[in-house]
Each structure stands twice: as structure tokens, then as C-alpha cells.
Write an enzyme that holds these catalytic residues in place. Structure first.
Site, PDB file in Angstrom:
ATOM      1  N   SER A 171       0.802  -1.205   0.000  1.00 22.58           N
ATOM      2  CA  SER A 171       0.000   0.000   0.000  1.00 22.58           C
ATOM      3  C   SER A 171       0.845   1.270   0.000  1.00 22.58           C
ATOM      4  CB  SER A 171      -0.935  -0.054   1.212  1.00 22.58           C
ATOM      5  OG  SER A 171      -2.008   0.820   1.056  1.00 22.58           O
ATOM      6  N   ASP A 216      10.363   5.881  -9.922  1.00 21.19           N
ATOM      7  CA  ASP A 216      10.075   6.568 -11.173  1.00 21.19           C
ATOM      8  C   ASP A 216      10.814   7.899 -11.288  1.00 21.19           C
ATOM      9  OD1 ASP A 216       8.473   4.483 -11.827  1.00 21.19           O
ATOM     10  OD2 ASP A 216       6.576   5.572 -11.759  1.00 21.19           O
ATOM     11  N   LYS A 218      -0.760  -4.253  -3.205  1.00 27.45           N
ATOM     12  CA  LYS A 218      -2.030  -3.677  -2.753  1.00 27.45           C
ATOM     13  C   LYS A 218      -2.143  -2.281  -3.363  1.00 27.45           C
ATOM     14  CE  LYS A 218      -5.031  -1.693   0.226  1.00 27.45           C
ATOM     15  NZ  LYS A 218      -5.302  -0.252   0.384  1.00 27.45           N
TER      16      LYS A 218
END
Length: 482
Positions: free
Chosen positions: A289, A300, A314
């Protein structure tokens, strides 16, 4: 409040034989002028409350009805909480509970005290790292499940719990008084060479502020690179993940979201900053999560090195709706993607540098961040790395005057890869310094296989990988490289 929280729901079913006694009911004639039918849910609740032999309360029936509706969605992250359950949930998110203030692990004699937190009941009665709790309220706990023992130690604030503690060859009894304890969700350490380490165990409401404080302290003390440890972190608040991301990303998108209408409502990062040092992320299969949100964003934007195993996967966002009864409804409202729109839900994030095992993962991450020398000290059940006490551990085996250590631990220390050769049914360890192979099931004293773990004779291993130095004196073992 938006949550990104991993939840585990266990469902059990039971069957029973029912004896039905049906009383005759009068026929009902249709009436065009009759009032609109009542809400069948309320109607059933009222009938059960007034007539069922068990005399159920309205609150208990309502809770069961709501939970039945929620379960019909087959979404483990949409959850109804009663008032007490919501309090327990928020306490767990903040790592706040009533207890004695220790972190514990499994041990064949009871439970092992891995860490004693400052200013807690455990510290007040003198419990120490490495102690073994062998009995609770006079009843031995050897062989019991860890969670079951923890429940016995937890309890009401202001009450005492009797513990029998083994330290070395002696035992003694203590009676700490339970009180509200908040376990630190952010901890840090500075290793030699300026390698910083910050562990985050929950994305609580203040974890981003604590993270920033720890990072500033490390920077003032000469940090040149940073390892962020999110292993076993199940998630928490989305804003907290954004707060930490803002320490590394000046402007951008934290996540892309997809709601029930497939609309993308990106979560922005604004007014952030950047850091002058490289970052390494440490994750495992229980990093979920909000842990995945932060890892995906830094992957990224910063192209950080991610070490460990694939994350939980998740990739959904929950909103919390307070209820008039003091409870709450946590509802999945969106799925999310990383800034580069990589999927997370049910697939997880793949590490750049795979590593298995708690200690090997940490060694690999620290080496990736620039640490060149390692020293593992093992004293009975306590393990430290370069003087830093670890809450993680591993077993060693003494057999026929030989010392056996898990192959992955030794391989991580000498920066070697561990692979499984299916054709030869062997474990192979190789680096630029040499290679060695251990055939499973072969009649050799160089390797033993126990409970799914390959243990290697340290002395024979060091013949191939001479950079490994080791010593043993009594119950103390030292393994070092560099």
C-alpha cells in the site's frame, strides 16, 4: 482521510441443524391504498430483536447486517468498524497500545525479547534485549504461538502481568504494570562511511514529520547516502506517503488514480525539495500500500535502487467515513498506478536487486548504498551488524564440532550470488572471488539442510571465499568481511 492499508481477513464458516416451528399465518388481502412496504433490512432487524430466543441487541444485529453487506462486496479492504474496532485500528496504525513496551520474537523456550523501548514498564522492571520470557502468570509458554502469548501480556491499563524471565543460566520474576505505549514508527542509524539508514514501520499521521527529523539529524552527522527500509510495513495514510516523497521530489505526481468511472485524478507533489545523496529502498513481500506508493514514486523519479523481494501488490485507495455510532466505514474508492503509470494492484513492485532473508537483504542494501565492510556479531540470540543491534535474526547450527551458518547470510557478506541448480539439485554460490556448490542430499559434512534452509560449514566456505574472517569463543560468533 485516505488510507492505504493492508488488511488480512480470515473467514470461518460453521453449519448447524435448525428445527423450525412454523405458526399458521392469516392470509393477507391486497390493498391498493396500503402504504409503501417498509425497508426489509430494518423490518428483519426489528423482528429478530423482538422475537429471537437469544435476545439480541439492536447494536449487535445492526453490526452483523452491515458486515454482511460489506462482505458481499468481496473486497478485503472495504471494512466496517464498530466504535471499539475503529479505536483498535487507529491505535494499530499509530502503533499505540496498552502493554509493557517490548518487541518480541519466537524462541523454543518461550518468547525472545528483541527490543526494550525506553520509558516503558518493561524498562522499569529491568528487562533487557536477549531475555527470554518463559512463563506468563506462572504458566509456561514454551511451544505456544507468538500471537497467543502476546495477547496474554497485553491487557488493561494499570494492571500488572507476572512474567518469568530467563537471562543466561538464571531465572527471575517481574511484574510490570501495563500502560499506554507507543512504539516508534521511524528509527534511524548512521553506519561508517556516511551510510544512513531509516526504517519506517507504519505510515502513521506523524511518520513523515519524524522521517524528516531523522533525516536532518543524519545529514548533520555526515550522511552521504541513505537506505530507506520499508520491509513489513503494511501501509497507512496517503498524505504521509506524500509527505515523505516531498522530501525527495520537488514537483510531480505521487500516484495516478482510477475511480469507478475510470477517471484519473492524479495526487500531486508540490512544494517539495531534492536531496544531494543517492537513495536505496529496502522492501519485501509484506511491503504494501503506502509503502508501494512511496517506493514506486521514488523508483520513477529518482531511479533509486530497490533491494529485496517483490512487494505485496495492494494498489487501492480507501476513504474513511465516520459513522454516527462512533464507528467507521473504510471504503475502497480508487485503484492507483505509479507516476509512470506502472500497475501495482495484485502484481506488486519488482526489486532491481533481488535478495532473500532479513539479514542478507540489509547487508545487500547497505553495500548498494556504499558500505564496504561488514561485521556480524552473534551472542546467543542477539545479532548486531557493525555494532547496530538487529531485530532480525537467523539460526546457526553447531554439529560435530562444526559451525554452520545460513548460505544466504555468508553469500551476502562476501557479495556472492546464490542460485539453485535444478538439474544438479544443488545450491551454488559464486562471485568473482570463486564459486562453490552444495548438492542437496549428498553425504557431505560441508552442508546441512534444515527446515527449508541450507546451512554451510563456515570453515570450508572461508577456504573458497578467503575474504570472510570468522571466530568463535563460547557462545559468541563473529563473521566479518573488509
Amino acid at each position: 482521510m485516505k488510507l492505504l492499508q493492508m488488511a488480512k481477513i480470515k473467514k470461518t464458516m460453521s453449519a448447524a441443524l435448525l428445527l423450525l416451528m412454523l405458526a399458521p399465518m392469516p392470509a393477507l388481502a391486497a390493498d391498493k391504498n396500503a402504504a409503501a412496504p417498509a425497508d426489509p433490512v430494518k423490518e428483519v432487524l426489528n423482528l429478530l430483536e423482538k422475537n429471537h430466543v437469544s435476545a439480541p441487541t439492536h447494536d449487535s444485529l445492526s453490526a452483523s447486517a452491515i458486515k454482511g453487506m460489506v462482505e458481499s462486496l468481496k473486497d478485503p479492504y472495504t471494512v466496517y468498524f464498530t466504535k471499539d474496532e475503529w479505536k483498535q485500528f487507529t491505535n494499530s496504525l499509530e502503533q499505540n497500545y496498552v502493554g509493557i513496551g517490548v518487541r518480541v520474537g519466537e524462541d523454543k523456550e518461550g518468547i525472545l525479547v528483541v527490543e526494550v523501548f525506553a520509558d516503558t514498564p518493561a524498562a522499569a522492571v529491568g528487562l533487557q534485549r536477549g531475555d527470554i520470557i518463559t512463563a506468563v502468570e506462572g504458566k509456561p509458554i514454551a511451544g505456544e504461538k507468538l500471537d497467543d502469548v502476546i495477547k496474554k501480556i497485553l491487557g488493561e491499563e494499570g494492571t500488572q502481568v507476572g512474567l518469568t524471565v530467563k537471562r543466561g543460566d538464571s531465572s527471575f520474576d517481574v511484574k510490570p504494570t501495563r500502560k499506554q505505549v507507543q512504539i516508534p514508527v521511524v528509527t534511524s542509524h548512521l553506519f561508517d562511511g556516511g551510510v544512513g539508514y531509516i526504517q519506517v514501520t507504519s505510515f502513521s499521521s506523524e511518520a513523515d514529520e519524524q522521517f524528516a527529523s531523522h533525516m536532518e539529524t543524519l545529514k548533520k552527522n555526515g550522511m552521504k547516502s541513505l537506505v530507506i527500509d520499508l520491509r513489513d510495513n503494511p501501509g497507512g495514510l496517503l498524505d504521509t506517503a506524500r509527505g515523505i516523497a516531498k522530501l525527495f521530489v520537488k514537483e510531480g505526481t505521487l500516484i495516478h488514480t482510477k475511480d469507478r468511472d475510470n477517471a484519473d485524478d492524479p495526487v500531486p507533489i508540490t512544494n517539495g525539495t531534492t536531496q544531494p545523496f543517492p537513495v536505496t529502498m529496502l522492501v519485501n513481500e509484506n511491503s504494501a500500500s503506502a509503502s508501494e506508493v512511496l517506493t514506486g514514486a521514488l523508483q520513477d523519479y529518482l531511479q533509486v535502487h530497490v533491494v529485496g523481494t517483490k512487494t505485496f501488490g495492494k494498489g487501492s485507495v480507501q476513504n474513511v467515513f465516520p459513522l454516527s455510532n462512533g464507528g467507521a466505514l473504510k471504503v475502497t474508492i480508487e485503484e492507483y498506478l505509479t507516476p509512470k503509470k506502472r500497475p501495482v494492484n495484485q502484481v506488486g513492485l519488482t526489486p532491481d536487486i533481488p535478495a532473500e532473508g532479513d539479514v542478507p537483504q540489509l547487508v545487500t542494501a547497505l553495500r548498494t548504498a556504499g558500505l564496504s565492510g561488514f561485521k556480524l556479531d552473534i551472542d546467543r540470540r542477539n545479532i548486531s551488524l557493525n555494532g547496530f543491534d538487529l531485530t532480525d535474526s537467523f539460526n546457526v547450527v553447531q554439529q560435530n564440532d562444526r559451525l554452520y551458518v545460513p548460505a544466504r547470510v555468508l553469500a551476502a557478506l562476501v557479495n556472492a550470488a546464490v542460485t539453485w541448480n535444478d538439474a544438479a539439485q544443488s545450491v551454488e554460490i559464486a562471485s568473482s572471488a570463486g564459486s562453490i556448490s552444495y548438492a542437496v542430499g549428498s553425504n557431505t559434512e560441508d552442508m546441512i539442510f534444515q527446515n527449508g534452509t541450507t546451512y554451510v560449514d563456515v570453515s570450508r566456505f572461508a577456504e573458497t571465499f578467503s575474504q570472510l574472517k570468522w571466530s568463535q569463543s563460547g557462545g559468541q560468533i563473529s563473521l566479518s568481511v573488509g
